[in-house]
Design a protein around this motif. Structure first.
Motif, PDB file in Angstrom:
ATOM      1  N   SER A  41      37.571 -42.700  74.180  1.00 22.49           N
ATOM      2  CA  SER A  41      38.306 -43.692  74.978  1.00 22.49           C
ATOM      3  C   SER A  41      38.639 -43.137  76.362  1.00 22.49           C
ATOM      4  O   SER A  41      38.572 -43.855  77.361  1.00 22.49           O
ATOM      5  CB  SER A  41      39.571 -44.149  74.254  1.00 22.49           C
ATOM      6  OG  SER A  41      40.511 -43.104  74.186  1.00 22.49           O
ATOM      7  N   GLU A  42      39.000 -41.846  76.435  1.00 24.26           N
ATOM      8  CA  GLU A  42      39.313 -41.243  77.731  1.00 24.26           C
ATOM      9  C   GLU A  42      38.071 -41.166  78.616  1.00 24.26           C
ATOM     10  O   GLU A  42      38.139 -41.422  79.813  1.00 24.26           O
ATOM     11  CB  GLU A  42      39.899 -39.838  77.539  1.00 24.26           C
ATOM     12  CG  GLU A  42      41.276 -39.830  76.901  1.00 24.26           C
ATOM     13  CD  GLU A  42      42.318 -40.476  77.784  1.00 24.26           C
ATOM     14  OE1 GLU A  42      42.248 -40.327  79.021  1.00 24.26           O
ATOM     15  OE2 GLU A  42      43.220 -41.126  77.236  1.00 24.26           O
ATOM     16  N   GLY A  44      35.533 -43.173  78.457  1.00 28.06           N
ATOM     17  CA  GLY A  44      35.260 -44.551  78.875  1.00 28.06           C
ATOM     18  C   GLY A  44      36.157 -44.981  80.023  1.00 28.06           C
ATOM     19  O   GLY A  44      35.713 -45.657  80.956  1.00 28.06           O
ATOM     20  N   GLN A  45      37.434 -44.592  79.969  1.00 28.48           N
ATOM     21  CA  GLN A  45      38.354 -44.930  81.058  1.00 28.48           C
ATOM     22  C   GLN A  45      37.934 -44.244  82.350  1.00 28.48           C
ATOM     23  O   GLN A  45      37.974 -44.847  83.424  1.00 28.48           O
ATOM     24  CB  GLN A  45      39.775 -44.522  80.700  1.00 28.48           C
ATOM     25  CG  GLN A  45      40.457 -45.436  79.726  1.00 28.48           C
ATOM     26  CD  GLN A  45      41.865 -44.971  79.416  1.00 28.48           C
ATOM     27  OE1 GLN A  45      42.267 -43.866  79.785  1.00 28.48           O
ATOM     28  NE2 GLN A  45      42.620 -45.802  78.721  1.00 28.48           N
ATOM     29  N   GLN A  47      34.947 -43.313  83.209  1.00 29.10           N
ATOM     30  CA  GLN A  47      33.726 -43.935  83.724  1.00 29.10           C
ATOM     31  C   GLN A  47      34.026 -45.288  84.352  1.00 29.10           C
ATOM     32  O   GLN A  47      33.445 -45.648  85.371  1.00 29.10           O
ATOM     33  CB  GLN A  47      32.702 -44.083  82.604  1.00 29.10           C
ATOM     34  CG  GLN A  47      32.077 -42.776  82.197  1.00 29.10           C
ATOM     35  CD  GLN A  47      31.113 -42.918  81.039  1.00 29.10           C
ATOM     36  OE1 GLN A  47      31.072 -43.958  80.385  1.00 29.10           O
ATOM     37  NE2 GLN A  47      30.351 -41.871  80.768  1.00 29.10           N
ATOM     38  N   SER A  48      34.942 -46.056  83.757  1.00 30.77           N
ATOM     39  CA  SER A  48      35.260 -47.365  84.334  1.00 30.77           C
ATOM     40  C   SER A  48      36.014 -47.208  85.654  1.00 30.77           C
ATOM     41  O   SER A  48      35.845 -48.013  86.566  1.00 30.77           O
ATOM     42  CB  SER A  48      36.072 -48.203  83.350  1.00 30.77           C
ATOM     43  OG  SER A  48      37.356 -47.640  83.154  1.00 30.77           O
ATOM     44  N   GLU A  49      36.836 -46.165  85.762  1.00 28.88           N
ATOM     45  CA  GLU A  49      37.549 -45.939  87.016  1.00 28.88           C
ATOM     46  C   GLU A  49      36.597 -45.490  88.110  1.00 28.88           C
ATOM     47  O   GLU A  49      36.744 -45.877  89.267  1.00 28.88           O
ATOM     48  CB  GLU A  49      38.640 -44.882  86.823  1.00 28.88           C
ATOM     49  CG  GLU A  49      39.837 -45.385  86.056  1.00 28.88           C
ATOM     50  CD  GLU A  49      40.859 -44.287  85.800  1.00 28.88           C
ATOM     51  OE1 GLU A  49      40.627 -43.131  86.217  1.00 28.88           O
ATOM     52  OE2 GLU A  49      41.882 -44.590  85.172  1.00 28.88           O
ATOM     53  N   SER A  50      35.613 -44.683  87.768  1.00 26.41           N
ATOM     54  CA  SER A  50      34.679 -44.218  88.787  1.00 26.41           C
ATOM     55  C   SER A  50      33.674 -45.301  89.157  1.00 26.41           C
ATOM     56  O   SER A  50      33.131 -45.293  90.250  1.00 26.41           O
ATOM     57  CB  SER A  50      33.939 -42.968  88.311  1.00 26.41           C
ATOM     58  OG  SER A  50      33.110 -43.271  87.215  1.00 26.41           O
ATOM     59  N   ALA A  51      33.426 -46.260  88.260  1.00 26.71           N
ATOM     60  CA  ALA A  51      32.474 -47.329  88.542  1.00 26.71           C
ATOM     61  C   ALA A  51      33.058 -48.346  89.513  1.00 26.71           C
ATOM     62  O   ALA A  51      32.340 -48.901  90.339  1.00 26.71           O
ATOM     63  CB  ALA A  51      32.053 -48.028  87.257  1.00 26.71           C
ATOM     64  N   THR A  52      34.354 -48.604  89.427  1.00 24.78           N
ATOM     65  CA  THR A  52      34.977 -49.557  90.338  1.00 24.78           C
ATOM     66  C   THR A  52      35.460 -48.806  91.567  1.00 24.78           C
ATOM     67  O   THR A  52      36.241 -47.870  91.471  1.00 24.78           O
ATOM     68  CB  THR A  52      36.175 -50.260  89.670  1.00 24.78           C
ATOM     69  OG1 THR A  52      37.123 -49.274  89.250  1.00 24.78           O
ATOM     70  CG2 THR A  52      35.731 -51.068  88.472  1.00 24.78           C
TER      71      THR A  52
END
Length: 87
Positions: A41-42, A44-45, A47-52
């Motif tokens: 989960s960490e 994934g978080q 990766q989602s923060e770096s993608a946006t």
């Protein structure tokens, strides 16, 4: 030669049972599962923060200036000789 057969896996499983005991293995597996879930989960978080992309900051406000009528005073400088007398 580079692969594990079912006998190798059986020997490894028996070693785990001998080392940790049959009662502690389910607890260890449960703890390992929780740790992996948290880790996934960490990741994934992150990766989602770096993608946006971060929102570009608005133009910064200019620094506030004192009104011209306000007198600018300096703090008094302490006398170094007085500080030696108190020691």
């Amino acid at each position: 030669m580079g692969t594990f057969s079912w006998t190798h896996l059986l020997i490894i499983a028996l070693l785990f049972v001998l080392l940790f005991g049959a009662k502690r293995l389910p607890d260890a597996a449960r703890g390992l599962g929780r740790s992996l879930r948290i880790f996934k989960s960490e990741v994934g978080q992150m990766q989602s923060e770096s993608a946006t992309p971060a929102n570009p900051a608005a133009t910064p406000a200019p620094p506030q200036q004192l009104p011209a009528s306000a007198p600018q005073t300096q703090a008094p400088i302490a006398d170094p000789q007085q500080s030696h007398k108190t020691l």
